[in-house]
Design a protein around this motif. Structure first.
Motif, PDB file in Angstrom:
ATOM      1  N   ASP A 101       0.454   3.909   7.250  1.00 41.79           N
ATOM      2  CA  ASP A 101       0.592   3.125   6.125  1.00 41.79           C
ATOM      3  C   ASP A 101      -0.477   1.854   6.483  1.00 41.79           C
ATOM      4  O   ASP A 101      -0.248   1.087   7.244  1.00 41.79           O
ATOM      5  CB  ASP A 101       1.716   2.505   5.855  1.00 41.79           C
ATOM      6  CG  ASP A 101       1.844   2.009   4.511  1.00 41.79           C
ATOM      7  OD1 ASP A 101       1.122   1.600   3.860  1.00 41.79           O
ATOM      8  OD2 ASP A 101       2.894   1.906   3.936  1.00 41.79           O
ATOM      9  N   GLN A 151       3.243  -0.171   7.563  1.00 41.07           N
ATOM     10  CA  GLN A 151       2.277  -1.423   7.494  1.00 41.07           C
ATOM     11  C   GLN A 151       2.848  -2.411   8.456  1.00 41.07           C
ATOM     12  O   GLN A 151       4.006  -2.630   8.353  1.00 41.07           O
ATOM     13  CB  GLN A 151       2.520  -1.855   6.124  1.00 41.07           C
ATOM     14  CG  GLN A 151       1.089  -1.922   5.305  1.00 41.07           C
ATOM     15  CD  GLN A 151       1.277  -2.320   3.707  1.00 41.07           C
ATOM     16  OE1 GLN A 151       2.017  -1.525   3.067  1.00 41.07           O
ATOM     17  NE2 GLN A 151       0.524  -2.942   3.012  1.00 41.07           N
ATOM     18  N   THR A 193       3.519   2.323  -0.656  1.00 35.89           N
ATOM     19  CA  THR A 193       4.232   2.275   0.437  1.00 35.89           C
ATOM     20  C   THR A 193       5.732   2.827  -0.028  1.00 35.89           C
ATOM     21  O   THR A 193       6.369   3.757   0.675  1.00 35.89           O
ATOM     22  CB  THR A 193       4.563   0.701   0.873  1.00 35.89           C
ATOM     23  OG1 THR A 193       3.183   0.581   1.604  1.00 35.89           O
ATOM     24  CG2 THR A 193       5.553   0.721   1.973  1.00 35.89           C
TER      25      THR A 193
HETATM   26 MG   LIG Z   1       1.798  -0.948   0.897  1.00 36.56          MG
END
Ligand SMILES: [Mg+2]
Ligand SMILES: Nc1ncnc2c1ncn2[C@@H]1O[C@H](COP(=O)(O)OP(=O)(O)O)[C@@H](O)[C@H]1O
Length: 131
Positions: free
Chosen positions: A103, A71, A43
């Motif tokens: 993500d 995410q 990330t």
């Molecule tokens: Mg991540």
């Protein structure tokens, strides 16, 4: 022609090296997967690649309009995580980015919705980065 280039990128958090000397070129139209264990820095790498974070040293160049679908953080709203993620991906694709960064998009998707995503992405012709 490159969509994103990283040249000797270093990034640390609280004195801990997260990314060290990362050099990578992503061509326009390329479709790539970023794979790694939890906490390795996927990330963080995405945030650097979209220009949300600046490297401690090294260079990053981004060529085109980027959309990042983060995410999912599950909250207590009534819609399921899968529905939310699908809506975000739909909105992102409708905005026709040059570069789309997803993500962990399948984290909350069941098999049916994973198949929906595969189909949906097969009609996206920009640069695709999936974590
Ligand atoms: Mg991540
Ligand atoms: N804002 C932050 N503050 C402190 N530590 C962080 C922060 N963001 C990420 N980290 C740490 O950096 C490492 C990489 O995180 P992350 O890029 O989210 O990994 P991944 O996406 O691969 O799971 C992890 O150890 C995480 O705990």
């Amino acid at each position: 022609m490159h969509a994103i280039t990283l040249n000797k990128v270093n990034y640390s958090i609280d004195g801990r090296d997260i990314l060290t000397q990362v050099t990578q070129q992503i061509k326009i139209g390329e479709r790539i997967g970023v794979i790694g264990a939890n906490g390795v820095g996927k990330t963080t790498l995405a945030h650097l690649m979209i220009g949300d974070l600046s490297p401690d040293s090294g260079e990053i160049s981004i060529n085109g309009r980027v959309i990042y679908v983060p995410q999912l953080v599950v909250d207590d709203s009534d819609r399921s995580g899968g529905e939310k993620m699908m809506q975000r991906i739909n909105e992102s694709l409708n905005n026709q980015p040059d570069i789309l960064v997803l993500d962990e998009p399948t984290a909350n998707l069941d098999m049916t919705h994973q198949n929906w995503l595969i189909k949906r992405l097969s009609h996206f012709y920009g640069t695709l980065i999936v974590i």
